[in-house]
Enzyme design. Structure first.
Site, PDB file in Angstrom:
ATOM      1  N   PRO A 191      -6.686  18.563  49.568  1.00 17.23           N
ATOM      2  CA  PRO A 191      -5.911  17.378  49.182  1.00 17.23           C
ATOM      3  C   PRO A 191      -6.684  16.101  49.480  1.00 17.23           C
ATOM      4  O   PRO A 191      -7.239  15.954  50.562  1.00 17.23           O
ATOM      5  CB  PRO A 191      -4.653  17.464  50.068  1.00 17.23           C
ATOM      6  CG  PRO A 191      -4.644  18.835  50.637  1.00 17.23           C
ATOM      7  CD  PRO A 191      -6.049  19.325  50.627  1.00 17.23           C
ATOM      8  N   GLU A 192      -6.725  15.217  48.515  1.00 18.92           N
ATOM      9  CA  GLU A 192      -7.343  13.922  48.754  1.00 18.92           C
ATOM     10  C   GLU A 192      -6.242  12.865  48.834  1.00 18.92           C
ATOM     11  O   GLU A 192      -5.068  13.180  48.784  1.00 18.92           O
ATOM     12  CB  GLU A 192      -8.373  13.629  47.660  1.00 18.92           C
ATOM     13  CG  GLU A 192      -9.520  14.645  47.716  1.00 18.92           C
ATOM     14  CD  GLU A 192     -10.827  14.098  47.182  1.00 18.92           C
ATOM     15  OE1 GLU A 192     -11.160  12.943  47.467  1.00 18.92           O
ATOM     16  OE2 GLU A 192     -11.516  14.843  46.464  1.00 18.92           O
ATOM     17  N   LYS A 250      -5.898  10.436  55.156  1.00 16.00           N
ATOM     18  CA  LYS A 250      -5.243  11.684  54.786  1.00 16.00           C
ATOM     19  C   LYS A 250      -4.266  12.158  55.860  1.00 16.00           C
ATOM     20  O   LYS A 250      -3.758  13.278  55.786  1.00 16.00           O
ATOM     21  CB  LYS A 250      -6.291  12.762  54.520  1.00 16.00           C
ATOM     22  CG  LYS A 250      -7.180  12.450  53.317  1.00 16.00           C
ATOM     23  CD  LYS A 250      -8.019  13.648  52.975  1.00 16.00           C
ATOM     24  CE  LYS A 250      -9.277  13.234  52.250  1.00 16.00           C
ATOM     25  NZ  LYS A 250     -10.192  14.387  52.101  1.00 16.00           N
ATOM     26  N   HIS A 276       2.811  32.067  54.523  1.00 17.17           N
ATOM     27  CA  HIS A 276       1.982  31.344  55.493  1.00 17.17           C
ATOM     28  C   HIS A 276       2.760  30.227  56.179  1.00 17.17           C
ATOM     29  O   HIS A 276       2.202  29.183  56.508  1.00 17.17           O
ATOM     30  CB  HIS A 276       0.728  30.814  54.798  1.00 17.17           C
ATOM     31  CG  HIS A 276      -0.076  31.905  54.150  1.00 17.17           C
ATOM     32  ND1 HIS A 276      -0.784  32.842  54.888  1.00 17.17           N
ATOM     33  CD2 HIS A 276      -0.252  32.255  52.855  1.00 17.17           C
ATOM     34  CE1 HIS A 276      -1.366  33.693  54.063  1.00 17.17           C
ATOM     35  NE2 HIS A 276      -1.062  33.362  52.824  1.00 17.17           N
ATOM     36  N   ARG A 325     -22.911  19.730  49.053  1.00 15.83           N
ATOM     37  CA  ARG A 325     -21.912  19.841  47.998  1.00 15.83           C
ATOM     38  C   ARG A 325     -22.587  19.406  46.702  1.00 15.83           C
ATOM     39  O   ARG A 325     -23.798  19.315  46.640  1.00 15.83           O
ATOM     40  CB  ARG A 325     -20.705  18.976  48.327  1.00 15.83           C
ATOM     41  CG  ARG A 325     -20.029  19.423  49.603  1.00 15.83           C
ATOM     42  CD  ARG A 325     -19.138  18.364  50.163  1.00 15.83           C
ATOM     43  NE  ARG A 325     -17.826  18.388  49.500  1.00 15.83           N
ATOM     44  CZ  ARG A 325     -16.860  17.528  49.794  1.00 15.83           C
ATOM     45  NH1 ARG A 325     -17.054  16.593  50.686  1.00 15.83           N
ATOM     46  NH2 ARG A 325     -15.709  17.596  49.166  1.00 15.83           N
TER      47      ARG A 325
END
Ligand SMILES: [Zn+2]
Length: 291
Positions: A2-3, A61, A101, A274
């Site tokens: 998630p950004e 975040k 989960h 990356r």
């Protein structure tokens, strides 16, 4: 992962569904979910039970929800949450079956929908932290305010960016300089500004910095709007996939596809273990720096 826009969508969901409600019980199904609460699981549960969430805030975040006691007075503490790689905060009917989960469950005194923290990979977590006078918890204070925040200081950001001796993409990913910009949105903002990520920050013109900031704001705002449109109000949404915005990406993950602006095939380069995506035509590589 998630950004910022995804976390902002979650914040809005929490503001809508959780603010003002009093916690009846807290169940921690996996101690790893509260490992950042250093006093342990029992202390975490006690610090929340009977308290009410008074607001839903975000810094970068991180989500932080200030708490009030039974008398309505602020406790000077807040529930701090980070979604990590795969965390979700879900608002579910008590009768809804437990998620595989499920890591933590909050029930409320009104008997309504539960708040559940679900996290497959358990990189996320929850903690209760000091937040005196309703201010941002000290552990989060170093995270720069992000450009979606009305308090974001454009002049201070521009000056700080140009003082750095680094590459512009590294600067965008530096959470102490600008909050919440991850790899995807950095690449998209750089493309919009027509800047290669390796450009040295101390050589950017004021106009380039302004274009970059516009790019960041636009891409975050558009992603947020996408998250908002597909936001099911009963599901505090974060799917960890940057899903809805992915259709609108110009360069990220688009290697060899045509640049939406000029048609040149998008290039992929490795960067900090990356990938970076950019248009060779719109974002020329900087000349080699002085030796
Ligand atoms: Zn191009």
């Amino acid at each position: 992962m998630p950004e910022l826009p995804e976390v902002e969508v979650v914040r809005r969901g929490l503001a809508q569904w959780v603010t003002g409600r009093t916690i009846a019980s807290v169940e921690v199904a996996h101690p790893r979910a509260v490992r950042r609460h250093l006093e342990g699981t029992e202390h975490f549960v006690a610090a929340l039970t009977g308290r009410a969430f008074t607001d839903a805030n975000r810094r970068g975040k991180y989500l932080w929800l200030p708490l009030a006691g039974p008398d309505g007075a602020p406790t000077g503490s807040a529930l701090v949450g980070h979604l990590g790689m795969s965390g979700q905060l879900l608002v579910e009917k008590p009768s809804a079956p437990d998620e595989t989960h499920l890591r933590a469950r909050f029930t409320f005194t009104d008997g309504g929908r539960e708040l559940r923290f679900v996290d497959q990979r358990t990189f996320g977590g929850l903690a209760v932290e000091d937040a005196p006078d309703g201010a941002v918890p000290p552990r989060l204070a170093h995270i720069a305010i992000d450009p979606l925040d009305p308090a974001f200081d454009v002049d201070a950001f521009s000056a700080a960016l140009r003082r750095r001796h680094t590459e512009v993409k590294r600067a965008l990913l530096d959470q102490t300089l600008i909050g919440g910009v991850g790899n995807i949105y950095a690449d998209e903002a750089l493309w919009r500004a027509g800047l290669h990520g390796a450009r040295p920050t101390d050589r950017l013109t004021r106009g380039q910095v302004a274009a970059l900031l516009d790019g960041v704001r636009d891409v975050l705002g558009e992603a947020l709007a996408q998250g908002g449109t597909s936001f099911d109000s009963l599901y505090v949404d974060v799917n960890g996939q940057s899903g809805y915005f992915s259709r609108f990406l110009a360069v990220y993950g688009q290697a060899d596809r045509p640049c939406p602006r000029c048609g040149t095939p998008i290039r992929r380069e490795s960067f900090m273990n990356r990938s970076s995506y950019s248009c060779p035509q719109c974002q020329p590589r900087p000349r080699a720096r002085r030796a």
